[in-house]
Design a protein around this motif. Sequence first.
Motif, PDB file in Angstrom:
ATOM      1  N   LYS A   1       7.622  41.526 118.071  1.00  0.00           N
ATOM      2  CA  LYS A   1       7.205  41.083 116.741  1.00  0.00           C
ATOM      3  C   LYS A   1       7.212  39.563 116.575  1.00  0.00           C
ATOM      4  O   LYS A   1       6.736  39.049 115.559  1.00  0.00           O
ATOM      5  CB  LYS A   1       8.093  41.720 115.671  1.00  0.00           C
ATOM      6  CG  LYS A   1       9.570  41.445 115.823  1.00  0.00           C
ATOM      7  CD  LYS A   1      10.349  42.250 114.786  1.00  0.00           C
ATOM      8  CE  LYS A   1      11.852  42.089 114.953  1.00  0.00           C
ATOM      9  NZ  LYS A   1      12.603  42.917 113.970  1.00  0.00           N
ATOM     10  N   SER A   2       7.711  38.850 117.575  1.00  0.00           N
ATOM     11  CA  SER A   2       7.746  37.388 117.486  1.00  0.00           C
ATOM     12  C   SER A   2       6.556  36.719 118.165  1.00  0.00           C
ATOM     13  O   SER A   2       6.472  35.486 118.192  1.00  0.00           O
ATOM     14  CB  SER A   2       9.042  36.853 118.113  1.00  0.00           C
ATOM     15  OG  SER A   2      10.164  37.274 117.392  1.00  0.00           O
ATOM     16  N   ILE A   3       5.628  37.484 118.710  1.00  0.00           N
ATOM     17  CA  ILE A   3       4.545  36.895 119.498  1.00  0.00           C
ATOM     18  C   ILE A   3       3.671  35.960 118.675  1.00  0.00           C
ATOM     19  O   ILE A   3       3.211  34.928 119.176  1.00  0.00           O
ATOM     20  CB  ILE A   3       3.681  37.988 120.173  1.00  0.00           C
ATOM     21  CG1 ILE A   3       2.669  37.356 121.131  1.00  0.00           C
ATOM     22  CG2 ILE A   3       3.011  38.867 119.138  1.00  0.00           C
ATOM     23  CD1 ILE A   3       3.290  36.520 122.241  1.00  0.00           C
ATOM     24  N   GLN A   4       3.418  36.289 117.407  1.00  0.00           N
ATOM     25  CA  GLN A   4       2.581  35.418 116.581  1.00  0.00           C
ATOM     26  C   GLN A   4       3.247  34.068 116.374  1.00  0.00           C
ATOM     27  O   GLN A   4       2.591  33.019 116.404  1.00  0.00           O
ATOM     28  CB  GLN A   4       2.288  36.070 115.235  1.00  0.00           C
ATOM     29  CG  GLN A   4       1.274  35.304 114.384  1.00  0.00           C
ATOM     30  CD  GLN A   4      -0.069  35.143 115.078  1.00  0.00           C
ATOM     31  OE1 GLN A   4      -0.696  36.129 115.446  1.00  0.00           O
ATOM     32  NE2 GLN A   4      -0.504  33.904 115.271  1.00  0.00           N
ATOM     33  N   PHE A   5       4.557  34.091 116.168  1.00  0.00           N
ATOM     34  CA  PHE A   5       5.310  32.839 116.023  1.00  0.00           C
ATOM     35  C   PHE A   5       5.208  32.006 117.300  1.00  0.00           C
ATOM     36  O   PHE A   5       4.991  30.788 117.256  1.00  0.00           O
ATOM     37  CB  PHE A   5       6.768  33.164 115.710  1.00  0.00           C
ATOM     38  CG  PHE A   5       7.695  31.981 115.810  1.00  0.00           C
ATOM     39  CD1 PHE A   5       7.618  30.937 114.912  1.00  0.00           C
ATOM     40  CD2 PHE A   5       8.662  31.915 116.810  1.00  0.00           C
ATOM     41  CE1 PHE A   5       8.477  29.845 115.005  1.00  0.00           C
ATOM     42  CE2 PHE A   5       9.516  30.834 116.912  1.00  0.00           C
ATOM     43  CZ  PHE A   5       9.428  29.785 116.008  1.00  0.00           C
TER      44      PHE A   5
ATOM     45  N   LEU B   1       2.841  32.063 119.692  1.00  0.00           N
ATOM     46  CA  LEU B   1       1.487  31.542 119.890  1.00  0.00           C
ATOM     47  C   LEU B   1       1.146  30.446 118.888  1.00  0.00           C
ATOM     48  O   LEU B   1       0.466  29.467 119.226  1.00  0.00           O
ATOM     49  CB  LEU B   1       0.473  32.677 119.805  1.00  0.00           C
ATOM     50  CG  LEU B   1       0.530  33.692 120.950  1.00  0.00           C
ATOM     51  CD1 LEU B   1      -0.413  34.862 120.684  1.00  0.00           C
ATOM     52  CD2 LEU B   1       0.181  33.026 122.282  1.00  0.00           C
ATOM     53  N   SER B   2       1.626  30.582 117.670  1.00  0.00           N
ATOM     54  CA  SER B   2       1.378  29.547 116.667  1.00  0.00           C
ATOM     55  C   SER B   2       2.062  28.243 117.044  1.00  0.00           C
ATOM     56  O   SER B   2       1.499  27.157 116.874  1.00  0.00           O
ATOM     57  CB  SER B   2       1.873  30.015 115.290  1.00  0.00           C
ATOM     58  OG  SER B   2       1.141  31.126 114.842  1.00  0.00           O
TER      59      SER B   2
ATOM     60  N   VAL C   1       0.582  44.843 120.945  1.00  0.00           N
ATOM     61  CA  VAL C   1       0.095  43.480 120.664  1.00  0.00           C
ATOM     62  C   VAL C   1      -0.595  42.820 121.859  1.00  0.00           C
ATOM     63  O   VAL C   1      -1.162  41.737 121.720  1.00  0.00           O
ATOM     64  CB  VAL C   1       1.258  42.573 120.205  1.00  0.00           C
ATOM     65  CG1 VAL C   1       1.908  43.144 118.954  1.00  0.00           C
ATOM     66  CG2 VAL C   1       2.296  42.399 121.303  1.00  0.00           C
TER      67      VAL C   1
ATOM     68  N   GLU D   1      -4.500  42.540 121.344  1.00  0.00           N
ATOM     69  CA  GLU D   1      -4.799  41.689 120.187  1.00  0.00           C
ATOM     70  C   GLU D   1      -4.694  40.210 120.517  1.00  0.00           C
ATOM     71  O   GLU D   1      -5.468  39.389 120.008  1.00  0.00           O
ATOM     72  CB  GLU D   1      -3.839  42.033 119.046  1.00  0.00           C
ATOM     73  CG  GLU D   1      -4.037  41.188 117.795  1.00  0.00           C
ATOM     74  CD  GLU D   1      -3.033  41.518 116.710  1.00  0.00           C
ATOM     75  OE1 GLU D   1      -3.052  40.834 115.671  1.00  0.00           O
ATOM     76  OE2 GLU D   1      -2.229  42.463 116.900  1.00  0.00           O
ATOM     77  N   HIS D   2      -3.746  39.871 121.403  1.00  0.00           N
ATOM     78  CA  HIS D   2      -3.512  38.461 121.722  1.00  0.00           C
ATOM     79  C   HIS D   2      -3.925  38.093 123.153  1.00  0.00           C
ATOM     80  O   HIS D   2      -3.534  37.031 123.650  1.00  0.00           O
ATOM     81  CB  HIS D   2      -2.036  38.128 121.513  1.00  0.00           C
ATOM     82  CG  HIS D   2      -1.590  38.282 120.088  1.00  0.00           C
ATOM     83  ND1 HIS D   2      -1.977  37.430 119.084  1.00  0.00           N
ATOM     84  CD2 HIS D   2      -0.809  39.228 119.491  1.00  0.00           C
ATOM     85  CE1 HIS D   2      -1.434  37.818 117.938  1.00  0.00           C
ATOM     86  NE2 HIS D   2      -0.727  38.906 118.159  1.00  0.00           N
TER      87      HIS D   2
ATOM     88  N   GLU E   1      12.977  32.968 113.517  1.00  0.00           N
ATOM     89  CA  GLU E   1      11.636  33.314 113.048  1.00  0.00           C
ATOM     90  C   GLU E   1      11.656  34.654 112.356  1.00  0.00           C
ATOM     91  O   GLU E   1      11.013  34.862 111.327  1.00  0.00           O
ATOM     92  CB  GLU E   1      10.666  33.331 114.233  1.00  0.00           C
ATOM     93  CG  GLU E   1       9.206  33.585 113.853  1.00  0.00           C
ATOM     94  CD  GLU E   1       8.876  35.057 113.700  1.00  0.00           C
ATOM     95  OE1 GLU E   1       7.993  35.390 112.887  1.00  0.00           O
ATOM     96  OE2 GLU E   1       9.516  35.882 114.366  1.00  0.00           O
TER      97      GLU E   1
END
Length: 234
Positions: free
Chosen positions: A19-23, A25-26, A54, A57-58, A143
């Motif tokens: 669940k931290s992958i978006q953080f 990548l950002s 995920v 998606e990424h 995060e």
Amino acid sequence: MPDKSNIALLIDADNSPAKSIQFVLSELARHGKVNIRRAYGNWTSKNLKGWEAVLQEHAIQPIQQYDLTKGKNATDIAMTIDAMDVLYMKQVDTFCFVTSDCDFTPLVTRILSDGKSVIGFGERKTPAAFVNACSTFLYLDDEQEKSVKKLKTNELRQDSKLMNLVREAIAGTAGDDGWAKLSRVGTHISNQASFDARNYGYARLSDLIEAIGLFEIRRDESKHFELRDPKRKA
């Protein structure tokens, strides 16, 4: 770090929250372009279902590693081999490791010796040896909680490591008048240890310095921050 860094992202899926992958990548987008994206683990395991959701998606490539021998981490070995291959065969400026495993510390120091930067992400349980080896390290727990506890002035002043880093950085970059540019202070600190003001609850280094309250702060003619340590005035 270069403005247009090419980044290799290597994820230890066995030891990292999906669940931290978006953080992640950002944050990496602030440093450059993530050209290589790989996640390592035993994808037949139910424990990695969160990561499976995920990957596509990424645009993250899953690298399969079976648990061939109990107690032996094939994922660590595979990541290390791939990292060295990337180091020698790809045009990469920055490596990013997402893991809470201290076993990668020698790998990080080897990559740093080639003049590359290393960004680390992991949970608070990550051993200090790995955290300190990275050029920059950010905690994924923070995060997930959406905010980091902002340390108070007395807590910051009692952090001997932080105080020594700041004082030594000012002394090492100050001019004859005792004033040091904040940007050079930040670079000096980063060259000494893994450091990010956000780990103390502050968005910028200038905010952290102001919160400590022991150093003089001003802006030069170009409106850039400068610092001076009253204990070491010229």
